[in-house]
Design a protein around this motif. Structure first.
Motif, short mmCIF file in Angstrom:
data_model
loop_
_atom_site.label_atom_id
_atom_site.label_comp_id
_atom_site.label_asym_id
_atom_site.label_seq_id
_atom_site.Cartn_x
_atom_site.Cartn_y
_atom_site.Cartn_z
N THR A 162 0.84 -1.21 0.00
CA THR A 162 0.00 0.00 0.00
C THR A 162 0.87 1.25 0.00
O THR A 162 0.68 2.17 -0.80
CB THR A 162 -0.93 0.02 1.23
N GLU A 163 1.85 1.27 0.91
CA GLU A 163 2.75 2.43 0.99
C GLU A 163 3.63 2.50 -0.26
O GLU A 163 3.96 3.57 -0.74
CB GLU A 163 3.62 2.32 2.24
N GLY A 200 -2.61 3.82 -3.94
CA GLY A 200 -2.91 3.02 -2.75
C GLY A 200 -4.36 2.61 -2.65
O GLY A 200 -4.69 1.47 -2.32
N ASN A 250 -6.43 -1.42 -3.21
CA ASN A 250 -7.21 -1.97 -2.11
C ASN A 250 -8.69 -2.10 -2.45
O ASN A 250 -9.51 -2.44 -1.61
CB ASN A 250 -7.04 -1.12 -0.85
N GLN A 278 -3.52 -7.22 -2.92
CA GLN A 278 -2.93 -5.92 -3.27
C GLN A 278 -1.91 -6.07 -4.40
O GLN A 278 -1.91 -5.29 -5.36
CB GLN A 278 -2.21 -5.33 -2.07
#
Length: 288
Positions: free
Chosen positions: A181-182, A189, A193, A199
């Motif tokens: 995500t980061e 991001g 999701n 992811q």
């Protein structure tokens, strides 16, 4: 699975013993064609599990990473990041060269994060032990969340153990090896999701669709690979126990012994310098 068979794909770095394992599993029950649109060999075979069920085995081209840099790697990436692909496997067997564990585990961490049920087959364990490396398979199993089996694809050792694992339910890793995500940043991001897909699968689908620019894609790949290797190095440091070498004299050791010899080392150095001198001042004058 239209054929009713369990589709198993073999993937691994080049020269990891993948094709040897394919031959051990399938014997003469195999055929060679091409993947659609490319001149890359497609080898498919079949084998029977101890309980009588049939496996359809696909030998994917050798690949170092999901971030494709060649036609062969692109075939692997296209199949493993597209659940709708005709060759998308039910189970993925990653073959890793146990004597060069760090490099081989990068691909394992990536494909496990794609949401595929994965089995790790540690090949060349005998070579690793001869090189003074004892691999703790339990640590790898715990850290990567996948079943691990030791094999010797060349000699056919561990093949029945692998079949036993494939006969049991193999599930996908529950937690990602690396939270991306980061990595994707605030811009992407939220996109990775959305939906039920893992992811990492969503990230690669965005990369393949061109929704992420080339510059940003390179940055993501660099950071992803660096972070994965950082974790892998720590795992290998725990899983790889140094032991005494068992009669293995690597050719590089033999070369080092000659080049660093107290007498021969100096003589070889002088001879090389003489050749360089001759090449510059004598041989180079011939064409003139």
């Amino acid at each position: 699975m239209a054929t009713g068979k369990i589709r198993v794909a073999l993937v691994g770095n080049p020269n990891s013993g993948k094709t040897s394992l394919f031959n051990q599993l399938t014997g003469l029950n195999q055929k060679v064609g091409n993947f659609p649109g490319v001149t890359v060999d497609k080898k498919i075979g079949s084998c029977t599990l101890p309980d009588g069920r049939q496996l359809e085995i696909l030998d994917l081209p050798g690949s170092y990473s999901i971030y494709a840099k060649s036609k062969d790697e692109q075939v692997v990436t296209d199949i493993l990041t597209n659940p709708e692909d005709a060759d998308y496997p039910d189970i993925l067997v990653v073959i890793a060269d146990a004597s060069n564990l760090k490099r081989n585990l990068l691909l394992l961490s990536q494909v496990a994060d794609l949401g595929l049920p994965v089995v790790l087959a540690l090949n060349m364990m005998d070579l690793a032990e001869r090189m003074g490396k004892k691999i703790d398979a339990n640590i790898l199993e715990q850290e990567f969340g996948v079943p691990v089996v030791a094999i010797n694809a060349r000699k056919g050792e561990g093949i029945n153990d692998l079949k036993t694992i494939l006969a049991q339910p193999v599930t996908a890793r529950q937690r990602p090896f690396l939270d991306v995500t980061e990595l994707a940043g605030p811009k992407y991001g939220k996109l990775i999701n959305q939906g039920p897909e893992p992811q990492y699968l969503r990230l690669h689908q965005l990369l393949s669709s061109g929704e992420i620019s080339a510059g940003e894609a390179r940055s993501i790949q660099t950071r992803d690979t660096t972070l994965r290797y950082g974790k892998i190095n720590k795992i290998v440091a725990r899983a790889e126990k140094p032991t005494q070498r068992k009669g293995l004299k690597l050719y590089t050791d033999k070369i080092d012994a000659i080049l660093t010899h107290r007498l021969w080392g100096y003589l070889i150095f002088i001879f090389i310098m003489f050749l360089i001198f001759q090449a510059i001042f004598s041989w180079a004058s011939w064409p003139m």
